[in-house]
Scaffold this motif. Structure first.
Motif, PDB file in Angstrom:
ATOM      1  N   THR A  48      84.562  -9.359  48.820  1.00  0.00           N
ATOM      2  CA  THR A  48      84.932 -10.099  47.465  1.00  0.00           C
ATOM      3  C   THR A  48      83.828 -10.214  46.522  1.00  0.00           C
ATOM      4  OG1 THR A  48      86.335 -11.507  48.668  1.00  0.00           O
ATOM      5  CG2 THR A  48      85.699 -12.300  46.618  1.00  0.00           C
ATOM      6  N   LYS A  49      82.505 -10.259  47.063  1.00  0.00           N
ATOM      7  CA  LYS A  49      81.371 -10.241  45.997  1.00  0.00           C
ATOM      8  C   LYS A  49      81.430  -8.850  45.176  1.00  0.00           C
ATOM      9  CE  LYS A  49      78.658 -13.966  47.170  1.00  0.00           C
ATOM     10  NZ  LYS A  49      78.154 -14.859  46.223  1.00  0.00           N
ATOM     11  N   ALA A  50      81.591  -7.603  46.072  1.00  0.00           N
ATOM     12  CA  ALA A  50      81.401  -6.302  45.316  1.00  0.00           C
ATOM     13  C   ALA A  50      82.579  -6.142  44.480  1.00  0.00           C
ATOM     14  CB  ALA A  50      81.380  -5.316  46.580  1.00  0.00           C
ATOM     15  N   ALA A  51      83.797  -6.728  45.019  1.00  0.00           N
ATOM     16  CA  ALA A  51      85.096  -6.638  44.200  1.00  0.00           C
ATOM     17  C   ALA A  51      84.953  -7.263  43.020  1.00  0.00           C
ATOM     18  CB  ALA A  51      86.196  -7.195  45.132  1.00  0.00           C
ATOM     19  N   GLU A  52      84.381  -8.631  43.031  1.00  0.00           N
ATOM     20  CA  GLU A  52      84.102  -9.355  41.771  1.00  0.00           C
ATOM     21  C   GLU A  52      83.259  -8.457  40.679  1.00  0.00           C
ATOM     22  OE1 GLU A  52      82.799 -12.845  43.431  1.00  0.00           O
ATOM     23  OE2 GLU A  52      85.099 -13.558  43.590  1.00  0.00           O
ATOM     24  N   GLN A  53      82.350  -7.513  41.282  1.00  0.00           N
ATOM     25  CA  GLN A  53      81.669  -6.741  40.281  1.00  0.00           C
ATOM     26  C   GLN A  53      82.084  -5.533  40.033  1.00  0.00           C
ATOM     27  OE1 GLN A  53      77.283  -6.322  40.818  1.00  0.00           O
ATOM     28  NE2 GLN A  53      77.387  -7.370  42.795  1.00  0.00           N
ATOM     29  N   GLY A  54      83.570  -5.206  40.307  1.00  0.00           N
ATOM     30  CA  GLY A  54      84.372  -4.350  39.964  1.00  0.00           C
ATOM     31  C   GLY A  54      84.290  -3.101  40.618  1.00  0.00           C
ATOM     32  N   ASN A  55      83.893  -3.241  41.798  1.00  0.00           N
ATOM     33  CA  ASN A  55      84.032  -2.119  42.886  1.00  0.00           C
ATOM     34  C   ASN A  55      85.420  -1.750  43.264  1.00  0.00           C
ATOM     35  OD1 ASN A  55      84.023  -0.874  45.773  1.00  0.00           O
ATOM     36  ND2 ASN A  55      82.001  -0.573  45.052  1.00  0.00           N
ATOM     37  N   ALA A  56      86.115  -0.708  42.825  1.00  0.00           N
ATOM     38  CA  ALA A  56      87.456  -0.377  43.097  1.00  0.00           C
ATOM     39  C   ALA A  56      87.881  -0.445  44.644  1.00  0.00           C
ATOM     40  CB  ALA A  56      87.766   0.808  42.235  1.00  0.00           C
ATOM     41  N   ASP A  57      86.962   0.050  45.284  1.00  0.00           N
ATOM     42  CA  ASP A  57      87.260   0.263  46.841  1.00  0.00           C
ATOM     43  C   ASP A  57      87.005  -1.161  47.571  1.00  0.00           C
ATOM     44  OD1 ASP A  57      87.405   3.113  46.760  1.00  0.00           O
ATOM     45  OD2 ASP A  57      85.465   3.430  47.235  1.00  0.00           O
ATOM     46  N   SER A  58      86.267  -1.966  46.994  1.00  0.00           N
ATOM     47  CA  SER A  58      86.016  -3.192  47.494  1.00  0.00           C
ATOM     48  C   SER A  58      87.359  -4.073  47.052  1.00  0.00           C
ATOM     49  CB  SER A  58      84.852  -3.939  46.939  1.00  0.00           C
ATOM     50  OG  SER A  58      83.772  -3.483  47.642  1.00  0.00           O
ATOM     51  N   GLN A  59      87.765  -4.011  46.037  1.00  0.00           N
ATOM     52  CA  GLN A  59      88.870  -4.363  45.470  1.00  0.00           C
ATOM     53  C   GLN A  59      90.262  -4.065  46.129  1.00  0.00           C
ATOM     54  OE1 GLN A  59      88.849  -3.055  41.566  1.00  0.00           O
ATOM     55  NE2 GLN A  59      87.789  -5.040  40.716  1.00  0.00           N
ATOM     56  N   LYS A  97      69.447  -7.786  52.659  1.00  0.00           N
ATOM     57  CA  LYS A  97      68.804  -8.160  51.467  1.00  0.00           C
ATOM     58  C   LYS A  97      69.320  -7.634  50.162  1.00  0.00           C
ATOM     59  CE  LYS A  97      65.376 -10.375  53.657  1.00  0.00           C
ATOM     60  NZ  LYS A  97      65.384 -11.903  53.482  1.00  0.00           N
ATOM     61  N   ALA A  98      69.628  -6.259  49.912  1.00  0.00           N
ATOM     62  CA  ALA A  98      69.905  -5.876  48.803  1.00  0.00           C
ATOM     63  C   ALA A  98      71.416  -6.396  48.471  1.00  0.00           C
ATOM     64  CB  ALA A  98      70.266  -4.364  48.973  1.00  0.00           C
ATOM     65  N   ALA A  99      72.315  -6.804  49.494  1.00  0.00           N
ATOM     66  CA  ALA A  99      73.205  -7.362  49.245  1.00  0.00           C
ATOM     67  C   ALA A  99      73.478  -8.792  48.467  1.00  0.00           C
ATOM     68  CB  ALA A  99      74.440  -7.414  50.212  1.00  0.00           C
ATOM     69  N   GLU A 100      72.340  -9.458  48.927  1.00  0.00           N
ATOM     70  CA  GLU A 100      72.171 -10.678  48.570  1.00  0.00           C
ATOM     71  C   GLU A 100      71.642 -10.823  47.275  1.00  0.00           C
ATOM     72  OE1 GLU A 100      69.492 -12.187  51.786  1.00  0.00           O
ATOM     73  OE2 GLU A 100      71.219 -13.035  53.180  1.00  0.00           O
ATOM     74  N   ARG A 101      70.845  -9.706  46.863  1.00  0.00           N
ATOM     75  CA  ARG A 101      70.316  -9.492  45.473  1.00  0.00           C
ATOM     76  C   ARG A 101      71.267  -9.166  44.507  1.00  0.00           C
ATOM     77  NH1 ARG A 101      65.681  -9.023  48.601  1.00  0.00           N
ATOM     78  NH2 ARG A 101      63.962 -10.205  47.952  1.00  0.00           N
ATOM     79  N   GLY A 102      72.651  -8.879  44.976  1.00  0.00           N
ATOM     80  CA  GLY A 102      73.934  -8.257  44.137  1.00  0.00           C
ATOM     81  C   GLY A 102      73.903  -6.976  43.890  1.00  0.00           C
ATOM     82  N   ASN A 103      73.540  -6.000  44.922  1.00  0.00           N
ATOM     83  CA  ASN A 103      73.495  -4.516  44.960  1.00  0.00           C
ATOM     84  C   ASN A 103      74.964  -4.474  45.607  1.00  0.00           C
ATOM     85  OD1 ASN A 103      73.888  -1.893  46.216  1.00  0.00           O
ATOM     86  ND2 ASN A 103      71.896  -1.716  45.275  1.00  0.00           N
ATOM     87  N   VAL A 104      75.862  -4.080  44.391  1.00  0.00           N
ATOM     88  CA  VAL A 104      77.356  -3.892  44.962  1.00  0.00           C
ATOM     89  C   VAL A 104      77.564  -2.982  45.880  1.00  0.00           C
ATOM     90  CG1 VAL A 104      77.540  -2.017  43.010  1.00  0.00           C
ATOM     91  CG2 VAL A 104      79.615  -3.497  43.808  1.00  0.00           C
ATOM     92  N   ASP A 105      76.963  -1.742  46.053  1.00  0.00           N
ATOM     93  CA  ASP A 105      77.141  -0.761  47.259  1.00  0.00           C
ATOM     94  C   ASP A 105      76.645  -1.355  48.523  1.00  0.00           C
ATOM     95  OD1 ASP A 105      77.930   1.249  45.638  1.00  0.00           O
ATOM     96  OD2 ASP A 105      75.801   1.808  45.012  1.00  0.00           O
TER      97      ASP A 105
END
Length: 198
Positions: A73-84, A38-46
């Motif tokens: 990819t969703k988190a990476a697009e928000q700038g999360n370096a570990d996700s990138q 739910k949090a991920a769907e709402r855009g929470n990067v963590d």
């Protein structure tokens, strides 16, 4: 009255995150994936990053690399370096997608710009081998050195190889030995072996 709604919303948001974060600490993990989703769907990067890792590894969910890459990819697009970095690894290895070295280099570059040390190492290897990018030994050694100086054992080992064989740097057995020692100190088996043979 409007303030009350804001306070209630904030308390609800904290509750959702607390319930979801229990998954990080081992409590009721499968049930809490619902809240993390739910949090991920709402855009929470963590939450997006965590969910991506879960699906990629099969931790608390059925393994689904394609779904893992989606959330990373969703988190990476928000700038999360570990996700990138992990998105880059997925493209590098062809995990959850087709292998695409150019795309891998793109994500490694973004993560390395945020000092993600694993990404620096991977990007260094790409430049060293000319994978997904034009070969550039000087840039490769620079990236390997940065990652090695920040404790990445693989980078320490590979930088030692560069010094041992004069790849992009002047041959220097003493420096090679120093980097092998550091990598071996972290349990790197190849470095331990190389130390005995040097």
């Amino acid at each position: 009255m409007k303030k009350d709604y804001v306070v209630i919303f904030m308390l609800f948001a904290v509750l959702v995150m607390c319930l979801g974060l229990r998954a990080y600490t081992g409590g009721e993990q499968k049930a809490n994936i619902h809240w993390i989703t739910k949090a991920a769907e709402r855009g929470n990067v963590d939450a997006q990053h965590y969910l991506g890792v879960c699906y990629l590894t099969g931790q608390n969910v059925e393994k689904n690399p394609k779904q893992g890459l989606h959330w990373l990819t969703k988190a990476a697009e928000q700038g999360n370096a570990d996700s990138q970095y992990l998105t880059g690894l997925c493209y590098y290895e062809g995990e959850g997608t087709s292998k695409n070295l150019t795309e891998a280099v793109s994500w490694f570059t973004k993560a390395a710009e945020h000092q993600q040390r694993g990404a620096e190492y991977c990007l260094g290897i790409c430049y060293l081998k000319g994978q997904g990018v034009e070969q550039n030994i000087k840039k490769a050694v620079s990236l390997l050195k940065s990652a090695a100086e920040h404790g990445v054992a693989e980078a320490q080992h590979d930088l030692a190889l560069c010094y041992q064989h004069g790849i992009g740097v002047k041959k220097d057995k003493q420096r090679a030995r120093e980097w092998y020692r550091q990598a071996a100190g972290q349990g790197h088996e190849g470095a331990k072996k190389a130390l005995h043979e040097l």
